[in-house]
Motif scaffolding. Structure first.
Motif, PDB file in Angstrom:
ATOM      1  N   MET A 259       0.833  -1.201   0.000  1.00 24.00           N
ATOM      2  CA  MET A 259       0.000   0.000   0.000  1.00 24.00           C
ATOM      3  C   MET A 259       0.873   1.259   0.000  1.00 24.00           C
ATOM      4  N   ASN A 260       1.901   1.257   0.830  1.00 25.16           N
ATOM      5  CA  ASN A 260       2.755   2.437   0.949  1.00 25.16           C
ATOM      6  C   ASN A 260       3.455   2.788  -0.354  1.00 25.16           C
ATOM      7  N   ASN A 261       3.782   1.776  -1.147  1.00 26.93           N
ATOM      8  CA  ASN A 261       4.568   2.003  -2.354  1.00 26.93           C
ATOM      9  C   ASN A 261       3.738   2.208  -3.612  1.00 26.93           C
ATOM     10  N   ASP A 262       2.418   2.261  -3.469  1.00 25.32           N
ATOM     11  CA  ASP A 262       1.543   2.441  -4.619  1.00 25.32           C
ATOM     12  C   ASP A 262       0.931   3.841  -4.562  1.00 25.32           C
ATOM     13  N   LYS A 263       1.300   4.696  -5.495  1.00 28.79           N
ATOM     14  CA  LYS A 263       0.871   6.096  -5.471  1.00 28.79           C
ATOM     15  C   LYS A 263      -0.632   6.267  -5.595  1.00 28.79           C
ATOM     16  N   ARG A 264      -1.326   5.264  -6.126  1.00 33.85           N
ATOM     17  CA  ARG A 264      -2.775   5.363  -6.268  1.00 33.85           C
ATOM     18  C   ARG A 264      -3.472   5.461  -4.912  1.00 33.85           C
ATOM     19  N   PHE A 265      -2.787   5.024  -3.862  1.00 34.10           N
ATOM     20  CA  PHE A 265      -3.398   5.020  -2.533  1.00 34.10           C
ATOM     21  C   PHE A 265      -2.696   5.967  -1.579  1.00 34.10           C
ATOM     22  N   ALA A 266      -2.041   6.983  -2.141  1.00 33.94           N
ATOM     23  CA  ALA A 266      -1.247   7.915  -1.335  1.00 33.94           C
ATOM     24  C   ALA A 266      -2.099   8.627  -0.290  1.00 33.94           C
ATOM     25  N   GLU A 267      -3.296   9.070  -0.666  1.00 33.55           N
ATOM     26  CA  GLU A 267      -4.151   9.778   0.282  1.00 33.55           C
ATOM     27  C   GLU A 267      -4.627   8.866   1.396  1.00 33.55           C
ATOM     28  N   LEU A 268      -4.960   7.639   1.049  1.00 39.40           N
ATOM     29  CA  LEU A 268      -5.391   6.667   2.054  1.00 39.40           C
ATOM     30  C   LEU A 268      -4.278   6.392   3.053  1.00 39.40           C
ATOM     31  N   VAL A 269      -3.073   6.162   2.545  1.00 37.19           N
ATOM     32  CA  VAL A 269      -1.931   5.884   3.409  1.00 37.19           C
ATOM     33  C   VAL A 269      -1.596   7.096   4.274  1.00 37.19           C
ATOM     34  N   GLU A 270      -1.637   8.283   3.673  1.00 34.83           N
ATOM     35  CA  GLU A 270      -1.335   9.503   4.430  1.00 34.83           C
ATOM     36  C   GLU A 270      -2.336   9.696   5.575  1.00 34.83           C
ATOM     37  N   ASN A 271      -3.584   9.403   5.304  1.00 27.05           N
ATOM     38  CA  ASN A 271      -4.599   9.527   6.347  1.00 27.05           C
ATOM     39  C   ASN A 271      -4.294   8.589   7.512  1.00 27.05           C
ATOM     40  N   TRP A 272      -3.872   7.366   7.191  1.00 29.64           N
ATOM     41  CA  TRP A 272      -3.545   6.408   8.250  1.00 29.64           C
ATOM     42  C   TRP A 272      -2.264   6.793   8.989  1.00 29.64           C
ATOM     43  N   GLU A 273      -1.321   7.333   8.285  1.00 33.36           N
ATOM     44  CA  GLU A 273      -0.091   7.790   8.952  1.00 33.36           C
ATOM     45  C   GLU A 273      -0.411   8.902   9.955  1.00 33.36           C
ATOM     46  N   ASN A 274      -1.368   9.747   9.609  1.00 35.69           N
ATOM     47  CA  ASN A 274      -1.788  10.804  10.532  1.00 35.69           C
ATOM     48  C   ASN A 274      -2.481  10.212  11.751  1.00 35.69           C
ATOM     49  N   ILE A 275      -3.331   9.213  11.544  1.00 33.47           N
ATOM     50  CA  ILE A 275      -3.999   8.545  12.670  1.00 33.47           C
ATOM     51  C   ILE A 275      -2.961   7.898  13.580  1.00 33.47           C
ATOM     52  N   GLU A 276      -2.003   7.219  12.981  1.00 34.94           N
ATOM     53  CA  GLU A 276      -0.962   6.535  13.751  1.00 34.94           C
ATOM     54  C   GLU A 276      -0.121   7.512  14.572  1.00 34.94           C
ATOM     55  N   ALA A 277       0.083   8.702  14.014  1.00 37.41           N
ATOM     56  CA  ALA A 277       0.930   9.679  14.692  1.00 37.41           C
ATOM     57  C   ALA A 277       0.198  10.425  15.803  1.00 37.41           C
ATOM     58  N   THR A 278      -1.121  10.520  15.697  1.00 37.18           N
ATOM     59  CA  THR A 278      -1.869  11.372  16.635  1.00 37.18           C
ATOM     60  C   THR A 278      -2.775  10.613  17.589  1.00 37.18           C
ATOM     61  N   TYR A 279      -2.998   9.330  17.331  1.00 39.11           N
ATOM     62  CA  TYR A 279      -3.940   8.602  18.191  1.00 39.11           C
ATOM     63  C   TYR A 279      -3.373   8.461  19.599  1.00 39.11           C
ATOM     64  N   ASP A 280      -4.162   8.870  20.574  1.00 36.37           N
ATOM     65  CA  ASP A 280      -3.751   8.831  21.983  1.00 36.37           C
ATOM     66  C   ASP A 280      -4.725   7.928  22.730  1.00 36.37           C
ATOM     67  N   ALA A 281      -4.321   6.706  22.962  1.00 39.58           N
ATOM     68  CA  ALA A 281      -5.215   5.716  23.573  1.00 39.58           C
ATOM     69  C   ALA A 281      -5.633   6.130  24.982  1.00 39.58           C
ATOM     70  N   GLU A 282      -4.712   6.720  25.741  1.00 39.67           N
ATOM     71  CA  GLU A 282      -5.038   7.111  27.110  1.00 39.67           C
ATOM     72  C   GLU A 282      -6.059   8.254  27.128  1.00 39.67           C
ATOM     73  N   ALA A 283      -5.882   9.206  26.229  1.00 39.37           N
ATOM     74  CA  ALA A 283      -6.835  10.322  26.156  1.00 39.37           C
ATOM     75  C   ALA A 283      -8.217   9.842  25.745  1.00 39.37           C
ATOM     76  N   VAL A 284      -8.261   8.910  24.805  1.00 37.70           N
ATOM     77  CA  VAL A 284      -9.543   8.351  24.367  1.00 37.70           C
ATOM     78  C   VAL A 284     -10.206   7.586  25.511  1.00 37.70           C
ATOM     79  N   LYS A 285      -9.405   6.844  26.256  1.00 40.93           N
ATOM     80  CA  LYS A 285      -9.933   6.084  27.391  1.00 40.93           C
ATOM     81  C   LYS A 285     -10.512   7.016  28.446  1.00 40.93           C
ATOM     82  N   LYS A 286      -9.787   8.089  28.757  1.00 45.88           N
ATOM     83  CA  LYS A 286     -10.258   9.036  29.755  1.00 45.88           C
ATOM     84  C   LYS A 286     -11.549   9.716  29.301  1.00 45.88           C
ATOM     85  N   SER A 287     -11.606  10.083  28.029  1.00 40.18           N
ATOM     86  CA  SER A 287     -12.805  10.713  27.493  1.00 40.18           C
ATOM     87  C   SER A 287     -14.003   9.792  27.619  1.00 40.18           C
ATOM     88  N   TYR A 288     -13.790   8.521  27.324  1.00 40.84           N
ATOM     89  CA  TYR A 288     -14.890   7.551  27.430  1.00 40.84           C
ATOM     90  C   TYR A 288     -15.334   7.391  28.877  1.00 40.84           C
TER      91      TYR A 288
END
Length: 521
Positions: free
Chosen positions: A210-239
């Motif tokens: 997926m990472n090496n196929d330019k057709r899915f660049a936006e999809l991969v970029e979106n997931w890279e952003n999720i991976e970089a910003t997801y905070d499990a502890e903050a989500v747990k506290k919010s819940y």
């Protein structure tokens, strides 16, 4: 006397902790008692042992040896075997293991999302199906749901003999498909259930691909952003905060005699879920890749419907990727087109599900593929149709005809070409079988037609042509037709089929931009 006591003490210690004194030859759990090997194929057998150890695998009069590499992995290939059994498979290295009751026959992978995972116990006539599930030559194994960005090498599971006690929890589509293959060919059948409800197609593709196929660049970029910003502890506290407020609201509602509010849904970690690219390839698929198979059946697409245009590339990539990883050529790959679902539309319009079906049909450009059309088998208020028997029969027709040479009609009729004649359009179809036919009422239902204004209106239609392979379409309100569509809706009202009951494949003659064209993440 002292030497005797020491010797006895050491012997007793070695009996108590044998694992400390020697290594064992190991195999992944896709190799267990009751397994099925693919007939007429050089079946790989692999496992692990101490590096440098010679490992010998025997079955019947065959014997094959290999040396465990620096990582301890070894692999041999068995010479092709005809259908039959039971056999014993022995593996000898630093220790010896025997796998009993091994059959040789046809092995199919059953994969996708919830409609493939849907169990026999939830299908139509589940009680009757269970009563008759005495098929000792059908063998079942289920790969559990596990997400991983790393390539897992094993899973928790084992082969089981098909019986009323084992069939209930198995894939309904997989079982009914395998049963038809077994009954028709009279050979053993092995079924590998490897499906995860709600999964996206990109999760079944290796992350690097997926990472090496330019057709899915936006999809991969979106997931890279999720991976970089997801905070499990903050989500747990919010819940937890939401949960505390909900409990207070429940008490207040009880005191006031009012209906209680719905409990907040527990958060799901997207990093360990079934949408993240690569997660299911690594966690579910990789442990069985390389096992000798005949082919795969696939039931998935609902989770990608809002990105149907992207699915045109993604689905084809996934199939080619699996074939490359398996290193078994272009093995058969058959899928189920999306069923009819949601409320019937009152007027012609756009549809993400119709676009996903179109993307699936376009994937037939790949060799050795086929699709089962089930636009007549869905349920408007349930994304999981209970009629899994007919779904499986349509998949089985493809395999029986294309892979086993059985003379049955296998494919649904499909658009081939069209010609505009005045204010009428003549559409020609391929894979008609014996002839086009209709269900319930004589006239074809489900066609719409549009002029240059691209406004679609319901159309009249009739079957024409000497070979009953053409349909004439028109509307008194469209004088200069430009496009014809059929069954173009989430839940279309349509009735064209061939004479054995395989529905006409939904289609359109235009290539106008659809509602999912720009959805890429």
């Amino acid at each position: 006397m002292k030497q005797i006591k020491v010797t006895c003490w050491l012997l007793l210690l070695s009996l108590c902790v044998p694992s400390l004194s020697r290594a064992d030859v190991k195999l992944p759990n896709v190799f267990t008692d009751h397994m099925v090997l693919q007939r007429n194929l050089e079946n790989p057998v692999w496992g692990w042992d101490e590096p440098g150890t010679k490992v010998t695998v025997k079955i019947g009069d065959q014997s094959h040896s290999a040396e465990a590499d620096k990582d301890g992995r070894w692999q041999v290939k068995l010479s092709p075997l005809p259908a039959g059994g039971p056999h014993k498979l022995t593996v000898a290295g630093t220790s010896e293991k025997t796998i009993s009751d091994v059959l040789v026959g046809e092995v199919w992978v059953c994969s996708g999302q919830s409609n493939m995972a849907w169990q026999v116990s939830n299908a139509n006539d589940a009680d009757l199906e269970r009563l008759t599930a005495n098929y000792p030559e059908i063998r079942l194994i289920t790969v559990p749901n596990r997400a991983s960005q790393e390539d897992e090498t094993n899973f928790d599971g084992e082969w089981k003999v098909c019986s009323p006690d084992t069939v209930n929890d198995f894939s309904a589509v997989g079982y009914f498909f395998g049963r038809q293959i077994h009954q028709t060919l009279n050979v053993p059948v092995g079924l590998i259930d490897n499906a995860w409800g709600g999964s996206s197609a990109e999760a079944w593709v290796k992350r690097d691909v997926m990472n090496n196929d330019k057709r899915f660049a936006e999809l991969v970029e979106n997931w890279e952003n999720i991976e970089a910003t997801y905070d499990a502890e903050a989500v747990k506290k919010s819940y937890q905060d939401q949960l505390a407020k909900w409990k207070e609201a429940v008490q207040a509602a009880k005191a006031a005699g009012k209906p209680q509010p719905r409990q907040p849904r527990a958060p799901r970690n997207p990093l360990t879920g079934n949408h993240r690219p690569g997660n299911l390839f690594g966690g579910c698929l990789h442990p069985i890749i390389g096992y000798g198979i005949k082919g795969a059946i696939w039931y998935q697409g609902e989770s990608n419907a809002n990105r149907a245009y992207q699915y045109r590339d993604l689905f084809a990539l996934m199939i080619q990727h699996w074939r490359a990883e398996w290193n078994q050529g272009d093995f058969p790959f058959y899928w189920v087109s999306l069923a009819d679902f949601r409320r019937e539309a009152g007027a012609p319009g756009e549809s993400s599900w119709a676009e996903l079906r179109e993307a699936q049909t376009m994937t037939l450009a790949l060799p050795n593929t086929g699709e089962a059309i089930i636009v007549d088998l869905g349920e408007s208020d349930d994304i999981h149709p209970r009629n899994k028997q007919d779904v499986a029969m349509r998949l089985a027709r493809l395999a029986l005809n294309q892979d086993y040479g059985i003379d049955v009609v296998a494919r649904s009729p499909r658009y081939e070409s069209h010609e505009v004649k005045g204010d009428h359009v003549i559409v020609t179809f391929q894979d008609v079988g014996t002839a086009l036919d209709t269900f319930d009422v004589r006239e074809p239902v489900g066609f719409t037609i549009a002029g240059e204004d691209r406004v679609f209106l319901p159309a009249q239609a009739k079957i024409v042509g000497n070979g009953n392979n053409k349909i004439e379409v028109w509307s008194d309100n469209v004088k200069n037709p430009v496009s014809v569509r059929y069954a173009w809706a989430d839940n279309p009202v349509c009735n064209v089929q061939n004479t054995v009951g395989l529905p006409l494949t939904p289609f359109r003659t235009d290539d106008w931009e659809g509602v999912t064209a720009n959805n890429k993440k």
